[in-house]
Design a protein around this motif. Structure first.
Motif, PDB file in Angstrom:
ATOM      1  N   LEU A   1      -8.164   9.807  -4.111  1.00  0.00           N
ATOM      2  CA  LEU A   1      -7.801   8.386  -3.902  1.00  0.00           C
ATOM      3  C   LEU A   1      -8.586   7.379  -4.925  1.00  0.00           C
ATOM      4  CD1 LEU A   1      -6.295   6.524  -2.030  1.00  0.00           C
ATOM      5  CD2 LEU A   1      -8.260   6.212  -0.556  1.00  0.00           C
ATOM      6  N   HIS A   2     -10.236   7.910  -5.045  1.00  0.00           N
ATOM      7  CA  HIS A   2     -10.602   6.611  -6.052  1.00  0.00           C
ATOM      8  C   HIS A   2     -10.353   7.033  -7.382  1.00  0.00           C
ATOM      9  CE1 HIS A   2     -14.639   6.726  -3.300  1.00  0.00           C
ATOM     10  NE2 HIS A   2     -13.401   6.454  -2.715  1.00  0.00           N
ATOM     11  N   GLY A   3      -9.591   8.253  -7.919  1.00  0.00           N
ATOM     12  CA  GLY A   3      -9.054   8.144  -8.731  1.00  0.00           C
ATOM     13  C   GLY A   3      -7.932   7.619  -9.311  1.00  0.00           C
ATOM     14  N   ILE A   4      -6.904   7.493  -8.113  1.00  0.00           N
ATOM     15  CA  ILE A   4      -6.035   6.769  -7.972  1.00  0.00           C
ATOM     16  C   ILE A   4      -5.983   5.026  -8.328  1.00  0.00           C
ATOM     17  CG2 ILE A   4      -3.793   6.136  -6.566  1.00  0.00           C
ATOM     18  CD1 ILE A   4      -3.819   9.236  -5.656  1.00  0.00           C
ATOM     19  N   LEU A   5      -7.048   4.704  -7.434  1.00  0.00           N
ATOM     20  CA  LEU A   5      -7.511   3.512  -7.487  1.00  0.00           C
ATOM     21  C   LEU A   5      -7.912   3.101  -8.960  1.00  0.00           C
ATOM     22  CD1 LEU A   5      -7.488   1.339  -5.334  1.00  0.00           C
ATOM     23  CD2 LEU A   5      -9.732   1.730  -5.012  1.00  0.00           C
ATOM     24  N   ASP A   6      -8.797   3.836  -9.668  1.00  0.00           N
ATOM     25  CA  ASP A   6      -9.295   3.470 -10.911  1.00  0.00           C
ATOM     26  C   ASP A   6      -7.799   3.441 -12.068  1.00  0.00           C
ATOM     27  OD1 ASP A   6     -11.760   3.312 -10.084  1.00  0.00           O
ATOM     28  OD2 ASP A   6     -12.367   5.417 -10.787  1.00  0.00           O
ATOM     29  N   PHE A   7      -7.158   4.286 -11.612  1.00  0.00           N
ATOM     30  CA  PHE A   7      -5.820   4.317 -12.488  1.00  0.00           C
ATOM     31  C   PHE A   7      -5.027   3.180 -12.369  1.00  0.00           C
ATOM     32  CE2 PHE A   7      -1.376   5.215 -13.399  1.00  0.00           C
ATOM     33  CZ  PHE A   7      -1.693   6.136 -14.470  1.00  0.00           C
ATOM     34  N   PHE A   8      -5.066   2.775 -11.186  1.00  0.00           N
ATOM     35  CA  PHE A   8      -4.148   1.378 -10.981  1.00  0.00           C
ATOM     36  C   PHE A   8      -4.954   0.124 -11.667  1.00  0.00           C
ATOM     37  CE2 PHE A   8      -0.560   1.541  -8.106  1.00  0.00           C
ATOM     38  CZ  PHE A   8      -0.421   2.908  -7.849  1.00  0.00           C
ATOM     39  N   CYS A   9      -6.236   0.315 -11.543  1.00  0.00           N
ATOM     40  CA  CYS A   9      -6.927  -0.853 -12.234  1.00  0.00           C
ATOM     41  C   CYS A   9      -7.056  -0.715 -13.638  1.00  0.00           C
ATOM     42  CB  CYS A   9      -8.482  -0.624 -11.922  1.00  0.00           C
ATOM     43  SG  CYS A   9      -9.027  -1.135 -10.204  1.00  0.00           S
TER      44      CYS A   9
ATOM     45  N   SER B   1      -3.311  -1.890 -14.839  1.00  0.00           N
ATOM     46  CA  SER B   1      -3.265  -3.287 -14.570  1.00  0.00           C
ATOM     47  C   SER B   1      -4.034  -4.123 -15.865  1.00  0.00           C
ATOM     48  CB  SER B   1      -3.723  -3.683 -13.391  1.00  0.00           C
ATOM     49  OG  SER B   1      -4.026  -5.098 -13.321  1.00  0.00           O
ATOM     50  N   GLU B   2      -4.947  -3.428 -16.223  1.00  0.00           N
ATOM     51  CA  GLU B   2      -5.760  -4.145 -17.325  1.00  0.00           C
ATOM     52  C   GLU B   2      -4.773  -4.307 -18.718  1.00  0.00           C
ATOM     53  OE1 GLU B   2      -9.495  -2.081 -18.112  1.00  0.00           O
ATOM     54  OE2 GLU B   2     -10.258  -2.952 -16.081  1.00  0.00           O
ATOM     55  N   GLN B   3      -3.802  -3.943 -18.842  1.00  0.00           N
ATOM     56  CA  GLN B   3      -3.177  -3.980 -19.910  1.00  0.00           C
ATOM     57  C   GLN B   3      -1.990  -5.017 -19.622  1.00  0.00           C
ATOM     58  OE1 GLN B   3      -0.964  -0.075 -20.627  1.00  0.00           O
ATOM     59  NE2 GLN B   3      -2.427   0.992 -19.732  1.00  0.00           N
ATOM     60  N   SER B   4      -2.018  -5.432 -18.491  1.00  0.00           N
ATOM     61  CA  SER B   4      -1.059  -6.695 -18.059  1.00  0.00           C
ATOM     62  C   SER B   4       0.160  -6.130 -18.365  1.00  0.00           C
ATOM     63  CB  SER B   4      -1.303  -7.958 -18.785  1.00  0.00           C
ATOM     64  OG  SER B   4      -2.464  -8.553 -18.614  1.00  0.00           O
ATOM     65  N   PRO B   5       0.906  -4.913 -17.663  1.00  0.00           N
ATOM     66  CA  PRO B   5       2.114  -4.523 -17.886  1.00  0.00           C
ATOM     67  C   PRO B   5       3.046  -5.156 -17.290  1.00  0.00           C
ATOM     68  CG  PRO B   5       0.863  -3.254 -16.011  1.00  0.00           C
ATOM     69  CD  PRO B   5      -0.061  -4.358 -16.619  1.00  0.00           C
ATOM     70  N   CYS B   6       4.380  -4.878 -17.398  1.00  0.00           N
ATOM     71  CA  CYS B   6       5.541  -5.592 -17.123  1.00  0.00           C
ATOM     72  C   CYS B   6       5.854  -5.326 -15.713  1.00  0.00           C
ATOM     73  CB  CYS B   6       6.739  -5.287 -18.113  1.00  0.00           C
ATOM     74  SG  CYS B   6       7.286  -3.694 -17.772  1.00  0.00           S
ATOM     75  N   VAL B   7       6.590  -6.360 -14.991  1.00  0.00           N
ATOM     76  CA  VAL B   7       7.031  -6.079 -13.707  1.00  0.00           C
ATOM     77  C   VAL B   7       7.599  -4.731 -13.268  1.00  0.00           C
ATOM     78  CG1 VAL B   7       9.041  -7.038 -13.637  1.00  0.00           C
ATOM     79  CG2 VAL B   7       7.619  -7.330 -11.799  1.00  0.00           C
ATOM     80  N   LEU B   8       8.582  -3.987 -14.313  1.00  0.00           N
ATOM     81  CA  LEU B   8       9.245  -2.973 -13.828  1.00  0.00           C
ATOM     82  C   LEU B   8       8.437  -1.913 -14.097  1.00  0.00           C
ATOM     83  CD1 LEU B   8      11.727  -1.483 -13.400  1.00  0.00           C
ATOM     84  CD2 LEU B   8      12.348  -1.340 -16.160  1.00  0.00           C
ATOM     85  N   SER B   9       7.531  -1.709 -15.043  1.00  0.00           N
ATOM     86  CA  SER B   9       6.616  -0.552 -14.947  1.00  0.00           C
ATOM     87  C   SER B   9       5.392  -0.704 -13.767  1.00  0.00           C
ATOM     88  CB  SER B   9       5.746  -0.421 -16.406  1.00  0.00           C
ATOM     89  OG  SER B   9       5.280  -1.689 -16.771  1.00  0.00           O
ATOM     90  N   ARG B  10       4.944  -1.880 -13.597  1.00  0.00           N
ATOM     91  CA  ARG B  10       4.155  -1.867 -12.323  1.00  0.00           C
ATOM     92  C   ARG B  10       4.904  -1.663 -11.016  1.00  0.00           C
ATOM     93  NH1 ARG B  10       3.071  -8.051 -13.757  1.00  0.00           N
ATOM     94  NH2 ARG B  10       4.003  -8.241 -11.866  1.00  0.00           N
ATOM     95  N   SER B  11       6.261  -1.940 -11.095  1.00  0.00           N
ATOM     96  CA  SER B  11       7.018  -1.458  -9.838  1.00  0.00           C
ATOM     97  C   SER B  11       7.137   0.119  -9.607  1.00  0.00           C
ATOM     98  CB  SER B  11       8.260  -2.537  -9.596  1.00  0.00           C
ATOM     99  OG  SER B  11       7.932  -3.616  -9.782  1.00  0.00           O
ATOM    100  N   LEU B  12       7.442   0.651 -10.910  1.00  0.00           N
ATOM    101  CA  LEU B  12       7.609   2.047 -10.881  1.00  0.00           C
ATOM    102  C   LEU B  12       6.385   2.746 -10.226  1.00  0.00           C
ATOM    103  CD1 LEU B  12       9.733   2.522 -14.312  1.00  0.00           C
ATOM    104  CD2 LEU B  12      10.576   2.788 -11.683  1.00  0.00           C
ATOM    105  N   LEU B  13       5.219   2.009 -10.977  1.00  0.00           N
ATOM    106  CA  LEU B  13       3.978   2.783 -10.549  1.00  0.00           C
ATOM    107  C   LEU B  13       3.732   2.788  -9.070  1.00  0.00           C
ATOM    108  CD1 LEU B  13       1.362   4.097 -11.411  1.00  0.00           C
ATOM    109  CD2 LEU B  13       0.431   1.829 -11.579  1.00  0.00           C
ATOM    110  N   GLN B  14       4.049   1.642  -8.199  1.00  0.00           N
ATOM    111  CA  GLN B  14       4.100   1.464  -7.089  1.00  0.00           C
ATOM    112  C   GLN B  14       5.039   2.488  -5.848  1.00  0.00           C
ATOM    113  OE1 GLN B  14       2.051  -0.335  -4.970  1.00  0.00           O
ATOM    114  NE2 GLN B  14       1.065  -1.058  -6.790  1.00  0.00           N
ATOM    115  N   THR B  15       6.063   2.400  -6.626  1.00  0.00           N
ATOM    116  CA  THR B  15       7.065   3.408  -5.712  1.00  0.00           C
ATOM    117  C   THR B  15       6.858   4.727  -6.230  1.00  0.00           C
ATOM    118  OG1 THR B  15       8.696   3.099  -7.734  1.00  0.00           O
ATOM    119  CG2 THR B  15       8.873   1.652  -5.641  1.00  0.00           C
ATOM    120  N   THR B  16       6.268   5.308  -7.227  1.00  0.00           N
ATOM    121  CA  THR B  16       6.011   6.521  -7.477  1.00  0.00           C
ATOM    122  C   THR B  16       4.569   7.122  -6.747  1.00  0.00           C
ATOM    123  OG1 THR B  16       6.581   6.134  -9.620  1.00  0.00           O
ATOM    124  CG2 THR B  16       5.359   7.989  -9.076  1.00  0.00           C
TER     125      THR B  16
END
Lengths: 724, 112
Positions: free
Chosen positions: A347-355, A358-373
């Motif tokens: 879980l900590h690794g996943i949280l770091d992955f998300f952080c 997000s630091e690259q300021s990705p587009c809304v589609l890739s952000r959403s795909l990450l959430q739904t994955t």
């Protein structure tokens, strides 16, 4: 007709029904002259209005004939006739069969540009649906164009569904409205990919038949035709791969993510060929270099003008074809990165992955795909793990609490089980929200982080109570063991991380003025990072205590000597990094205080506010947190008062101290084994700052009145100080 | 709000002397919340409830709908909902009201 139904649907949505009686049959009487005459009798600045209508209501009125507010104006300024799809076919302004290859290539490229512009936050009505062909693909007779139009609609539909489901967008990111357009819902996904595949196969045959053969005299016309067929083939294939990848993401199995990754990689391979064949397509009739909407066959930028709400950002800049390929390239890279999340199990690794993502300021589609994955429909992580189990694993990894150890009597104790299970269940929602927050855009994240602190404060309270209950249970059963502040430490760790991120993101978003830097860096170095390090070392010692007990139990059973291995402590890297960050913050704090002493910090003339007001505003979200307790302005002033030292340090002493902090940070970071990019980024700030601080301590440019510059280009949170 | 209305609204103390300005105010007040059709300089027509005006003949219409000029073939007669809209006085070409609404507003449309 599509348009009619749309207008009616949206009217209902806006809650502004049309009064029936105002239709044309009413008997209208002209009063222009009298009205204007009566108005002239009013006093200057006087408003004539109903009792229920005042200036406040008047404020929200849109101003007609103001180009910024009046979307209807633009339609009246063009001289060409605005036709919808059926009208255009009837008038012969648009072809639905026998399109030439350059026409097809041009239309497809412009559609791609529109798709990207939509993904970047514009409305469908102003982007994809300016293409008349997608209004009703059933009317298209050309098979390639029909398949493409359906493909694009499906891509939009799935992207929209994904973004809606993930719910990590705000109005500035994405426009989900479809204005009643049909998104090819009458055709199945499978049918559309099948149609695209058929067209693709047909084109491949054409490509092969026009290919040059050995010893044959090459006819330049055939060669051109070959190139064009190839260009069209690549575009259709790209559309199919993109669509198939998005469809694959909607499947529930974890294996499908790997499959999607392969598909987008294949699509990426086509991009350079697409880029080099852009010139084969017909170009728009107007100059699009300034972002004007391309005007060409099949496109009518004004066709949906009447569908837009009254006040709408009217002007959608469609991206250029040259940039389109580069954007797709980046998008695919981001999607590939998203797919990697399933390789992280902690879980900590996943949280770091998300952080990190997000630091690259990705587009809304890739952000959403990450959430739904991450969290699939069944509320399980990657569709397989329960969130509760993930949290238990994270706890084991972080503090190894006895209650979760197989070797502890609490593990099978019913009461203890109830305690820990209910605690973990209560944790799962805040942690899901925390992960979701990291899917939002950077500016919104900060706001939401401030709010989630309240939920974590409640968890903190519960964690402490459960810890106490478990400890008293354990004391009865195994008096030699302790269960003190295990869960509490874990929650506190997350609390501190959120608080630190909240403060640091203010630098990234450029919220702070220069004269505010000193208390922000003070809060970070003296307070939050100090707490974080003590929390981490407490977790570390709790782990060690648990390991010792395990070893003793092992020794007791087998006489074999367990070899004492020098194991790398799991938290050591994080402790080291926190030390480095703390030193960077302390260095910056002392730098700012010293610069202020030398009169090199511009301070505003506080009229309606004061430093205290600003300080309290900056740290306001921390007021909901109990541990660590918020530091109020008065306390801060007392704690940071230099007069308590004897003699009080001067600016030179402070510069020197700052230099030492940067030096310390550098030392720590240079000893990090296998440094990551973040380590190198901090070093890029620490090194020049060591030198600058030494220079300043030596009195370099002490008299200059020019304010120093802070360059955040090397690191988002720590600037390189520049004296000019 | 209330104070503003008192300041801006028709001043009651002038009621005794029937000046032309108080007559004008009465006329305009009679029209408040009536349906109004305003033609603008670019040929569009707005229909909505008359809510507010001032000396420069800036008019605010509530629940306004926009109709394109009659020569436009595409989507003719299909209104677009605008909601609250302010029409600057210098863009007002003509103002019309429904005949039956004139009953309450004395002094208007007498010559029609």
């Amino acid at each position: 007709m599509v348009m009619k139904s749309t207008v009616e649907d949206d009217d209902a949505g806006w809650g502004l029904g049309i009064p029936e009686k105002m239709k044309n049959n009413a008997n209208w009487v002209d009063i222009t002259h009298e009205f204007k005459g009566a108005c002239k009798e009013l006093n200057l600045g006087e408003l004539l209005h109903d009792k229920l209508f005042g200036l406040f209501e008047a404020m929200s009125a849109i101003e007609m004939m103001d180009p910024k507010m009046d979307a209807g104006m633009i339609g009246n300024q063009v001289n060409r006739k605005v036709l919808n799809f059926e009208q255009a076919i009837k008038e012969g302004a648009i072809k639905v069969k026998d399109l030439s290859l350059p026409e097809l290539i041009g239309i497809i490229d412009t559609c791609f540009c529109c798709l990207i512009t939509w993904l970047e936050g514009h409305s469908l009505a102003q982007t994809v649906f300016t293409c008349l062909y997608v209004h009703n693909p059933d009317l298209i007779e050309e098979p390639a164009l029909k398949a493409f139009a359906l493909g694009i609609l499906k891509v939009c539909d799935i992207a929209r569904e994904k973004v809606n489901k993930a719910a990590v967008f705000e109005e500035e990111d994405f426009q989900a409205m479809t204005y009643g357009f049909k998104m090819a819902n009458n055709v199945t996904d499978l049918r559309v990919t099948g149609m695209l595949k058929d067209v693709e196969d047909e084109l491949q045959r054409k490509v092969k038949s026009t290919r040059s053969r050995q010893g044959e005299q090459r006819n330049p016309e055939v060669e051109l035709e070959h190139q064009q067929y190839l260009a069209l083939f690549n575009r259709i294939k790209f559309t199919r791969l993109l669509l198939t990848a998005l469809i694959t993401f909607t499947k529930k199995e974890t294996s499908s993510v790997g499959e999607a990754q392969k598909l987008v990689a294949q699509a990426a391979d086509l991009l350079s060929a697409i880029h080099s064949s852009i010139q084969h397509g017909i170009q728009s009739q107007n100059d699009t270099t300034k972002g004007d909407h391309p005007i060409m066959m099949g496109f009518e930028p004004l066709v949906n003008q009447r569908l837009l709400p009254p006040t709408f950002p009217r002007y959608a800049k469609i991206i250029k074809r040259e940039d389109m390929v580069a954007y797709f390239g980046k998008l695919i890279e981001r999607i590939k990165t998203v797919c990697d999340v399933i390789n992280t199990t902690n879980l900590h690794g996943i949280l770091d992955f998300f952080c990190e993502f997000s630091e690259q300021s990705p587009c809304v589609l890739s952000r959403s795909l990450l959430q739904t994955t991450f969290l699939i429909d069944n509320k399980k992580v990657f569709g397989t793990h329960l969130m509760q189990d993930m949290i238990k694993d994270a706890l084991r990894y972080f503090v190894s609490p006895p209650v979760l150890s197989h070797k502890c009597c609490l593990f099978n104790n019913h009461q203890a089980k109830d305690y820990i299970d209910s605690f973990v269940t209560h944790c799962s929602r805040p942690f899901c929200s925390l992960i979701q927050i990291h899917g939002h855009n950077r500016a919104r994240q900060r706001d939401k982080l401030g709010h989630i602190l309240e939920e974590f404060a409640t968890l903190q309270d519960e964690a402490e109570k459960v810890d106490a209950a478990l400890h008293s249970l354990l004391m009865k059963l195994e008096p030699q063991r302790q269960h003190l502040a295990c869960l509490g430490t874990w929650i506190l760790y997350h609390n501190l991380r959120i608080m630190i991120q909240y403060l640091l993101s203010g630098f990234e978003l450029e919220l702070y003025s220069m004269h505010e830097y000193y208390y922000i860096y003070w809060y970070l170095s003296e307070f939050l990072y100090a707490w974080l390090m003590s929390t981490l070392s407490r977790a570390d010692s709790s782990q060690m205590a648990e390991e010792r007990i395990m070893e003793e139990q092992l020794k007791g059973r087998s006489s074999k000597k367990t070899k004492k291995k020098k194991k790398v402590r799991p938290l050591s890297k994080e402790i080291t990094m926190s030390q480095a960050y703390q030193n960077m913050c302390a260095g910056m704090y002392k730098t700012m205080v010293a610069l202020d002493m030398d009169g090199k910090v511009h301070k505003p003339q506080f009229e309606l506010d004061s430093e205290q007001v600003r300080y309290e505003h900056r740290f306001a979200p921390f007021n909901s947190v109990v541990t660590p307790p918020p530091v109020h302005y008065i306390q801060f002033k007392e704690m940071s008062d230099l007069k308590k030292y004897n003699p009080p340090p001067g600016s030179a002493d402070l510069y020197l101290a700052a230099s030492k902090h940067f030096q310390q940070a550098k030392l720590i970071l240079e000893n990090v084994p296998s440094p990551d990019p973040e380590v190198n980024r901090i070093l890029k700030v620490a090194k020049p700052n060591i030198v600058v601080m030494k220079l300043l301590a030596g009195g370099h440019k002490k008299e200059t009145k020019v304010l120093p510059e802070f360059d955040f280009s090397a690191h988002k949170y720590f600037p390189v100080v520049k004296i000019i | 709000m209330a104070t503003m209305i008192e300041e801006n609204g028709p001043s009651s103390h002038e009621q005794s002397e029937v000046s032309s300005s108080s007559q004008a105010r009465q006329k305009l007040e009679g029209l408040l919340n009536k349906n109004m059709r305003i033609r603008m300089t670019d040929g569009r027509t707005l229909v909505g409830l008359f809510l507010c005006t001032d000396r420069d003949c800036n008019v605010i219409l509530g629940s306004a709908q926009e109709f394109l000029k009659s020569t436009d073939t595409f989507s003719q007669g299909e209104p677009r909902v605008l909601g609250l809209a302010m029409i600057p006085g210098h863009h007002v070409v003509s103002i019309e009201v429904e005949a039956d609404s004139l009953e309450d507003a004395q002094g208007f449309g007498a010559n029609c």
